[in-house]
Design an enzyme around this catalytic site. Structure first.
Site, PDB file in Angstrom:
ATOM      1  N   ASP A  78      35.520  35.088  33.817  1.00 45.26           N
ATOM      2  CA  ASP A  78      35.849  35.990  33.028  1.00 45.26           C
ATOM      3  C   ASP A  78      35.953  37.493  33.503  1.00 45.26           C
ATOM      4  O   ASP A  78      35.211  37.646  34.304  1.00 45.26           O
ATOM      5  CB  ASP A  78      35.506  35.721  31.535  1.00 45.26           C
ATOM      6  CG  ASP A  78      33.973  36.199  31.481  1.00 45.26           C
ATOM      7  OD1 ASP A  78      33.070  35.761  32.730  1.00 45.26           O
ATOM      8  OD2 ASP A  78      33.294  37.268  30.975  1.00 45.26           O
ATOM      9  N   GLU A 145      30.715  35.749  30.753  1.00 41.79           N
ATOM     10  CA  GLU A 145      29.566  36.506  31.505  1.00 41.79           C
ATOM     11  C   GLU A 145      29.443  37.889  31.076  1.00 41.79           C
ATOM     12  O   GLU A 145      28.592  38.490  30.760  1.00 41.79           O
ATOM     13  CB  GLU A 145      29.706  36.546  33.242  1.00 41.79           C
ATOM     14  CG  GLU A 145      28.168  36.934  33.862  1.00 41.79           C
ATOM     15  CD  GLU A 145      28.544  38.520  34.317  1.00 41.79           C
ATOM     16  OE1 GLU A 145      27.562  38.864  34.648  1.00 41.79           O
ATOM     17  OE2 GLU A 145      29.792  39.092  34.077  1.00 41.79           O
ATOM     18  N   ASP A 169      28.584  37.980  42.826  1.00 41.80           N
ATOM     19  CA  ASP A 169      28.875  38.838  41.845  1.00 41.80           C
ATOM     20  C   ASP A 169      28.405  40.105  41.858  1.00 41.80           C
ATOM     21  O   ASP A 169      27.762  40.761  41.033  1.00 41.80           O
ATOM     22  CB  ASP A 169      28.450  38.241  40.644  1.00 41.80           C
ATOM     23  CG  ASP A 169      28.926  39.009  39.378  1.00 41.80           C
ATOM     24  OD1 ASP A 169      29.937  39.618  39.347  1.00 41.80           O
ATOM     25  OD2 ASP A 169      28.401  38.886  38.254  1.00 41.80           O
TER      26      ASP A 169
END
Length: 482
Positions: A78, A145, A169
């Site tokens: 997402d 997330e 990330d």
């Protein structure tokens, strides 16, 4: 011709462009989740899709790595899907319009979703390859997330064999993150009743604030549009008879609010004075934040006199006092690493519905006790005004691991490729590593990624050359984990 045709690494950017064409804002991830499942099916790879739409794809080791330990590659599917105030794009249904300017990749009038689409693209490029040396791979793609690490929290990790986690990330090349803060989403719900009032309505719109990720830019001194609105409303309330009709601002609890709006009912004879107070107060805010928020602006619109429904006097006061006095921003710096934020919160969303005003906060701390104390401060103040709080998306912090083989390998790989020392640090932003460490005993993890800037905003950019270098780093780490 795609916007990224010919850009290297070609497979990575091919998959990134495919992902960008799929709407995948938080809470709107069914299509991209099914895309990942179809990817696995077409390549005869083992996969699992759970009820929340998390996806895991397995790939066997290449020749010579059969005896190596499994490696978990992980990113979230997402993105924080935001757009400019004048954009007509429907981010629930339409993909992004990618654009390239030299080394810079962005999306026209929207966020880019480099956070964390680039991780998904890296994983897919690796899973799709037949010429890259690697240990057994467990590629994990989590959902939602950005709204509280919800997918990672739900994920059943019992069928994951890996004790090594590469989380892709992070947003600064050459930086390995090895710990992070825990957090929670806290909604403060203030109920109200309405009363009829004969008044003129002043509509206030404040936007153009810089915004940013509340776990990364919270220490930049940027104004929060929702808090700025509270300051404006306080000055009007103290000097002019007024009632709130609605307050709304921000887009995500973990994004510093860039826009905030209000409709207030004002006695007809006080309209001019109210406008003067609003403009003067906003001018003060703009002057105080001229460096951090140079593009902040305000718009006012005044309607004709008429009968309207507005919040009662006590309810109006409760909302204003909450906006002004609820804690927001940095609460404490880390005494051991003074440059690092230890505890903070962000009023990311302000909403008015039929019977309540809700203030939604992203609460963060690397100290669990401080996190819970901050939640209780929000609870106590909300309850003073007859409201209640709702806590969701709570996630643990990720503690620094003193003895880390993976960290040593990653640092060595970086030095081999670039002949310089990388940065090893902890961060204030939340990462899913904490949840994986909580689920997998003895997990050894790092987080890294290519250069990105202004994530969670319409100014988000991704460096193309950094994406290529980070891809080479990923492959080198995998090569050395034999």
């Amino acid at each position: 011709m795609g916007a990224l045709d010919g850009r290297k690494p070609e497979k990575v950017f091919q998959f990134f462009e495919e992902i960008a064409g799929i709407p995948h804002g938080s809470g709107n991830i069914k299509e991209i989740s099914n895309y990942l499942v179809d990817f696995a099916k077409k390549r005869n790879l083992k996969y699992r899709q759970d009820e929340k739409l998390n996806v895991i794809i397995w790939k066997e080791a290449t020749s010579g790595y059969e005896a190596s330990d499994s490696v978990i590659l992980q990113g979230h599917m997402d993105m924080v899907a935001v757009k400019t105030s004048d954009s007509q794009k429907d981010l629930e249904k339409e993909g992004l319009d990618l654009q390239v300017d030299g080394d810079v990749l962005s999306a026209k009038d929207t966020s880019l979703g480099g956070d964390n689409g680039i991780a998904v693209a890296y994983e897919l490029a690796l899973l799709d390859s037949d010429d890259i040396a690697h240990p057994p791979i467990e590629a994990v793609f989590t959902v939602d997330e950005e709204i509280g690490l919800l997918g990672a929290s739900y994920l059943d990790a019992s069928d994951l064999k890996g004790k090594i986690l590469l989380n892709i990330d992070s947003e600064d090349e050459g930086v390995f993150t090895v710990s992070c803060a825990g957090g929670a989403t806290v909604e403060c719900v203030l109920p109200f009743r309405t009363e009829p009032i004969n008044a003129r309505i002043i509509e206030i719109k404040m936007d153009g604030f810089s915004g940013g990720h509340s776990g990364v830019e919270i220490n930049k001194g940027r104004a929060n549009a929702n808090c700025a609105l509270g300051r404006v409303l306080l000055n009007v309330f103290q000097n002019v008879g007024m009632r709130i009709m609605a307050v709304n601002g921000g887009e995500k609890d973990n994004a510093i609010a860039k826009i905030s709006e209000a409709a207030i009912a004002v006695n007809p004879e006080s309209v001019d004075k109210a406008k003067e107070i609003i403009e003067k107060t906003f001018a003060e805010i703009r002057e105080e934040h001229k460096t951090t928020d140079p593009n902040a602006k305000i718009q006012l619109n005044v309607t004709e006199e008429g009968l309207s429904e507005a919040l009662s006097g006590p309810a109006t006061l409760a909302v204003i006092i909450s906006l002004v006095n609820m804690p927001n921003g940095i609460q404490r710096m880390n005494p051991e690493m003074p440059e690092m934020v230890q505890t903070s919160l962000n009023l990311g969303i302000l909403r008015t519905n039929a019977n309540a005003v809700t203030l939604s906060y992203a609460v963060r701390s690397s100290k669990e006790s401080e996190k819970y104390y901050l939640i209780e401060k929000l609870r106590s103040m909300t309850e003073i005004f007859g409201g209640e709080i709702k806590v969701s998306g709570e996630y643990p912090g990720w503690e620094y691991k003193a003895d880390s083989k993976l960290r040593d390998v990653a640092v060595s790989a970086y030095k081999i490729l670039y002949n310089e020392e990388p940065v090893v640090e902890g961060i204030h932003a939340g990462l899913e590593c904490g949840l994986f460490a909580d689920k997998i005993e003895g997990l050894d993890a790092i987080s890294f990624g290519p250069d990105m800037r202004n994530v969670h905003t319409t100014d988000e950019i991704l460096s193309i050359s950094s994406t290529e270098r980070t891809w080479k780093l990923l492959l080198k780490i995998l090569e050395m984990l034999k």
